[in-house]
Structures are given as C-alpha cells and as structure tokens.
Design a protein around this motif. Structure first.
Motif, PDB file in Angstrom:
ATOM      1  N   ALA A 196      23.254 153.347  52.857  1.00  0.00           N
ATOM      2  CA  ALA A 196      21.921 152.470  52.499  1.00  0.00           C
ATOM      3  C   ALA A 196      22.326 151.486  51.303  1.00  0.00           C
ATOM      4  O   ALA A 196      23.057 151.818  50.543  1.00  0.00           O
ATOM      5  CB  ALA A 196      20.772 153.258  52.148  1.00  0.00           C
ATOM      6  N   GLU A 197      21.798 150.332  51.197  1.00  0.00           N
ATOM      7  CA  GLU A 197      22.142 149.351  50.280  1.00  0.00           C
ATOM      8  C   GLU A 197      20.898 149.587  49.121  1.00  0.00           C
ATOM      9  O   GLU A 197      20.004 149.956  49.481  1.00  0.00           O
ATOM     10  CB  GLU A 197      22.304 147.836  51.116  1.00  0.00           C
ATOM     11  N   LEU A 198      21.383 149.052  48.009  1.00  0.00           N
ATOM     12  CA  LEU A 198      20.275 149.096  46.848  1.00  0.00           C
ATOM     13  C   LEU A 198      19.310 148.195  47.330  1.00  0.00           C
ATOM     14  O   LEU A 198      19.295 146.981  47.872  1.00  0.00           O
ATOM     15  CB  LEU A 198      21.035 148.406  45.567  1.00  0.00           C
ATOM     16  N   GLN A 199      17.962 148.651  47.054  1.00  0.00           N
ATOM     17  CA  GLN A 199      16.790 147.743  47.623  1.00  0.00           C
ATOM     18  C   GLN A 199      16.415 146.817  46.311  1.00  0.00           C
ATOM     19  O   GLN A 199      16.182 147.188  45.252  1.00  0.00           O
ATOM     20  CB  GLN A 199      15.555 148.737  47.892  1.00  0.00           C
ATOM     21  N   GLY A 200      15.840 145.635  46.903  1.00  0.00           N
ATOM     22  CA  GLY A 200      15.476 144.500  46.071  1.00  0.00           C
ATOM     23  C   GLY A 200      15.743 143.338  46.443  1.00  0.00           C
ATOM     24  O   GLY A 200      16.361 143.175  47.566  1.00  0.00           O
ATOM     25  N   HIS A 201      15.204 142.259  45.516  1.00  0.00           N
ATOM     26  CA  HIS A 201      15.624 140.832  45.895  1.00  0.00           C
ATOM     27  C   HIS A 201      17.014 140.711  45.775  1.00  0.00           C
ATOM     28  O   HIS A 201      17.458 140.749  44.451  1.00  0.00           O
ATOM     29  CB  HIS A 201      14.711 140.161  45.151  1.00  0.00           C
ATOM     30  N   LEU A 202      17.833 140.006  46.659  1.00  0.00           N
ATOM     31  CA  LEU A 202      19.017 139.818  46.534  1.00  0.00           C
ATOM     32  C   LEU A 202      19.412 138.394  45.750  1.00  0.00           C
ATOM     33  O   LEU A 202      18.942 137.379  46.374  1.00  0.00           O
ATOM     34  CB  LEU A 202      19.797 139.931  47.872  1.00  0.00           C
ATOM     35  N   ILE A 203      19.835 138.421  44.824  1.00  0.00           N
ATOM     36  CA  ILE A 203      19.988 136.907  43.891  1.00  0.00           C
ATOM     37  C   ILE A 203      21.389 136.439  44.210  1.00  0.00           C
ATOM     38  O   ILE A 203      21.659 135.130  43.964  1.00  0.00           O
ATOM     39  CB  ILE A 203      19.956 137.218  42.428  1.00  0.00           C
ATOM     40  N   ASP A 204      22.292 137.269  45.198  1.00  0.00           N
ATOM     41  CA  ASP A 204      23.498 136.498  45.314  1.00  0.00           C
ATOM     42  C   ASP A 204      23.329 135.094  46.251  1.00  0.00           C
ATOM     43  O   ASP A 204      24.335 134.432  46.399  1.00  0.00           O
ATOM     44  CB  ASP A 204      24.591 137.761  46.165  1.00  0.00           C
ATOM     45  N   VAL A 205      22.343 135.213  47.036  1.00  0.00           N
ATOM     46  CA  VAL A 205      22.222 133.881  47.786  1.00  0.00           C
ATOM     47  C   VAL A 205      22.026 132.664  47.137  1.00  0.00           C
ATOM     48  O   VAL A 205      22.157 131.487  47.597  1.00  0.00           O
ATOM     49  CB  VAL A 205      21.142 134.040  48.595  1.00  0.00           C
ATOM     50  N   LEU A 206      21.916 132.709  45.950  1.00  0.00           N
ATOM     51  CA  LEU A 206      21.478 131.394  44.930  1.00  0.00           C
ATOM     52  C   LEU A 206      22.840 130.801  45.147  1.00  0.00           C
ATOM     53  O   LEU A 206      24.012 131.175  44.891  1.00  0.00           O
ATOM     54  CB  LEU A 206      21.342 132.038  43.438  1.00  0.00           C
ATOM     55  N   ASP A 207      22.592 129.267  45.100  1.00  0.00           N
ATOM     56  CA  ASP A 207      23.741 128.345  45.377  1.00  0.00           C
ATOM     57  C   ASP A 207      24.154 127.986  43.916  1.00  0.00           C
ATOM     58  O   ASP A 207      23.247 126.872  43.385  1.00  0.00           O
ATOM     59  CB  ASP A 207      23.498 127.449  46.148  1.00  0.00           C
ATOM     60  N   ILE A 208      24.891 128.664  43.090  1.00  0.00           N
ATOM     61  CA  ILE A 208      25.105 128.490  41.627  1.00  0.00           C
ATOM     62  C   ILE A 208      26.490 127.970  41.406  1.00  0.00           C
ATOM     63  O   ILE A 208      27.547 128.217  42.309  1.00  0.00           O
ATOM     64  CB  ILE A 208      24.680 129.355  40.760  1.00  0.00           C
ATOM     65  N   GLU A 209      26.807 127.243  40.439  1.00  0.00           N
ATOM     66  CA  GLU A 209      28.097 127.012  39.940  1.00  0.00           C
ATOM     67  C   GLU A 209      28.619 127.886  38.854  1.00  0.00           C
ATOM     68  O   GLU A 209      27.789 128.066  37.993  1.00  0.00           O
ATOM     69  CB  GLU A 209      28.467 125.600  39.298  1.00  0.00           C
ATOM     70  N   VAL A 210      29.595 128.427  38.753  1.00  0.00           N
ATOM     71  CA  VAL A 210      30.112 129.533  37.793  1.00  0.00           C
ATOM     72  C   VAL A 210      31.281 129.019  36.968  1.00  0.00           C
ATOM     73  O   VAL A 210      32.282 128.656  37.914  1.00  0.00           O
ATOM     74  CB  VAL A 210      30.151 130.869  38.439  1.00  0.00           C
ATOM     75  N   ASP A 211      31.573 129.214  35.808  1.00  0.00           N
ATOM     76  CA  ASP A 211      32.972 128.782  35.161  1.00  0.00           C
ATOM     77  C   ASP A 211      33.068 129.894  33.989  1.00  0.00           C
ATOM     78  O   ASP A 211      33.788 129.375  33.407  1.00  0.00           O
ATOM     79  CB  ASP A 211      32.758 127.362  34.733  1.00  0.00           C
ATOM     80  N   GLN A 212      32.311 130.712  33.935  1.00  0.00           N
ATOM     81  CA  GLN A 212      32.426 131.997  32.885  1.00  0.00           C
ATOM     82  C   GLN A 212      32.751 133.246  33.469  1.00  0.00           C
ATOM     83  O   GLN A 212      31.735 133.632  34.541  1.00  0.00           O
ATOM     84  CB  GLN A 212      31.245 131.763  31.933  1.00  0.00           C
ATOM     85  N   TYR A 213      33.780 133.968  33.287  1.00  0.00           N
ATOM     86  CA  TYR A 213      33.948 134.983  33.788  1.00  0.00           C
ATOM     87  C   TYR A 213      34.212 136.208  32.493  1.00  0.00           C
ATOM     88  O   TYR A 213      34.861 137.172  32.854  1.00  0.00           O
ATOM     89  CB  TYR A 213      35.424 134.824  34.503  1.00  0.00           C
ATOM     90  N   SER A 214      33.536 136.165  31.651  1.00  0.00           N
ATOM     91  CA  SER A 214      33.293 137.074  30.544  1.00  0.00           C
ATOM     92  C   SER A 214      31.878 137.114  30.336  1.00  0.00           C
ATOM     93  O   SER A 214      31.180 136.112  30.175  1.00  0.00           O
ATOM     94  CB  SER A 214      34.237 136.917  29.092  1.00  0.00           C
ATOM     95  N   PRO A 215      31.288 138.276  29.872  1.00  0.00           N
ATOM     96  CA  PRO A 215      29.796 138.570  29.812  1.00  0.00           C
ATOM     97  C   PRO A 215      29.432 137.814  28.448  1.00  0.00           C
ATOM     98  O   PRO A 215      29.641 137.797  27.460  1.00  0.00           O
ATOM     99  CB  PRO A 215      29.532 139.842  29.709  1.00  0.00           C
TER     100      PRO A 215
END
Length: 289
Positions: A145-164
């Motif tokens: 089963a997948e984790l339940q909740g609102h999936l935020i991965d569908v947001l169309d965003i630009e990303v340029d940082q790969y450290s927290p």
C-alpha cells in the motif's frame, strides 16, 4: 549461546560499510555496530536528553534464516522496532551481517531465536528493541500500500538546489498575513532521495508529513525534500532533520514525519518521529519496497 557485544562510541567510518567482509554463517552478535545518535542530533540543535520528538525506527528483515534442531533450514520475515530515544542506532550492513550469522546456526525454537535477537539488538541499541518473527504461514497476509495523504509531487516546480535548505520551508502567504485558523493536513512525497553517510550510495524513500497548524507552503516543502538528493546521512538522521527543520520554520502545533525507504541487503528502514502521542504507523510495504 552467549551474547558478547561491546558498545563503545563508534563512528560510521569504522563500520563495515564500504568494506570487503567475510560473511559469517554462525551466530556472532559481535558483528553488530552501534552508532551514537547524539553527534548528528547536535548538528540539528537537538540537545541530549531533550528530544523534541518520540517515535521508532521500524526495520523489516526479508532474509532471516536459521536451522532447526534437526539441521533443517527455516525462513521467516522479521520486524524490529528500535525506539527513537535509544542512545544508538545500528549500522545497517552490520545488522545484515549479524542476521546472516544465523544461517548455519541450530536453534531449538522460534522462541529461542527471538530471545537472542531481542537480547543482542537491545544491547547494541542501548534500549529495549521489539522483535516480531513472521513465519511462512503469515507470508500470504503481507500487503502492499502507498502512504496515504495529498501527493505534492504533482506540483510543476523548478528545482535548482539539491542539498537541504530549511529556508525553503514556510507558510502559505494567506496564513502568514491573516493568521488563519490551524489546518490539519497529511502530505506525501515519493521524491525523497539521500545518500549513505559513508559510501555515498543512493537511498530511495517516500515520506509522509502530518501536521496541525498554519498551512505549510506545498511548493516550498517539495523543494526542501528534493534538496536531500545529494545529502549524505543515514535514514534516521534525515527524518530527524526534516522534523526539526519543519518545526523551526513552520511551527506546527502537531507534527509527525514517517519515511519508508527501499530495502538494501534484505532490510528496509522506516523511521517515524512525532511530537504528540499516537499509535505506530502502519508497517505496510510500498510498491518500491
């Protein structure tokens, strides 16, 4: 059989990670390699004895095998729960090597096996570790089963940082400006990736964030989570960093963070941290696990 584990303060670089090893197939609890949690907690501003969270690390073992008293191989699944307030985590390769040391070990019963596991793992962690052994008769009941909740991965965003970067975290503008009433949300992302602290090998995971408070900005949260992509830390440490960063930046009233990481070496690790009393999360495998 006697247990003989020495548990001094140990650093990750001294662990079996990234090193060639000779596999031992007879019971050897000295293979377990505990790593103190506090050093990494110091980095994120969590003082010793003042944890801002409670929780557990849920480990699932898929390659547990031993011999019965007649020398016949036995197999089972295992679930291990290590409390978040234990002084040590257990390095995962050493955990794998330890479990493999049962492969040619004769034991009179499943009870005898469980007693050894509880004793050795509790000594290594420095706190009582829960052990559940699931025999073949329970394999069919295991679910995905997948984790339940609102999936935020569908947001169309630009990303340029790969450290927290905690500065990416914040509230929705309306919540900041108007002091809106608290909301309750469960947010999910499958884009969590970090790297092993020692070897740099990729660790893949999904994360579920449940909170009560002013509404968190979803785009900022997703960028922040993607920011772990080139970050080197153990699973447990990543989850604690996520928890403390959200608490500091967004100040929710209630918060829980639960991550399900894909398995390596027959083990998956699923850390859970929360600041309010609740039952343990469902220990159900996701499709990628």
């Amino acid at each position: 059989m006697s247990s003989n584990i020495d548990t001094p303060s140990q650093i990750p670089e001294a662990s079996p990670l990234g090193k060639a090893v000779t596999y031992c197939d007879h019971y050897n609890p000295s293979l377990l390699f505990p790593i103190p949690r506090q050093q990494k907690r110091d980095e994120i501003g969590v003082a010793a004895g003042k944890l801002p969270f409670m929780g557990v690390d849920i480990w699932n073992g898929y390659e547990l095998s031993w011999l019965n008293s007649k020398g016949k191989p036995q197999v089972a699944l295992a679930v291990f729960t290590i409390p978040a307030d234990s002084p040590n985590l257990i390095e995962s390769k050493s955990f794998k090597l330890y479990l493999n040391s049962f492969n040619q070990t004769r034991l009179d019963s499943v009870t005898a096996l469980r007693e050894l596991l509880v004793k050795d793992l509790s000594q290594a962690a420095g706190a009582s570790v829960g052990v559940q052994i699931l025999g073949v008769d329970r394999f069919e009941g295991q679910k995905l089963a997948e984790l339940q909740g609102h999936l935020i991965d569908v947001l169309d965003i630009e990303v340029d940082q790969y450290s927290p970067n905690p500065d990416l975290l914040g509230l929705q503008l309306s919540a900041e400006e108007d002091g809106e009433a608290p909301v309750e949300e469960t947010l999910v992302s499958n884009l969590l990736k970090s790297n092993c602290l020692v070897t740099g090998q990729p660790d893949w995971g999904s994360v579920q964030i449940h909170y009560v408070g002013q509404q968190i900005n979803h785009e900022g949260l997703l960028r922040y989570l993607i920011g772990f992509r080139q970050h080197n830390e153990f699973h447990e440490q990543c989850v604690e960093r996520i928890f403390t960063d959200i608490m500091r930046q967004c100040k929710p009233i209630k918060l829980s963070v639960y991550a399900r990481y894909t398995r390596r070496g027959g083990l998956d690790i699923n850390p859970f941290r929360t600041n309010f009393p609740q039952g343990l999360p469902e220990n159900t495998r996701t499709a990628r696990q």
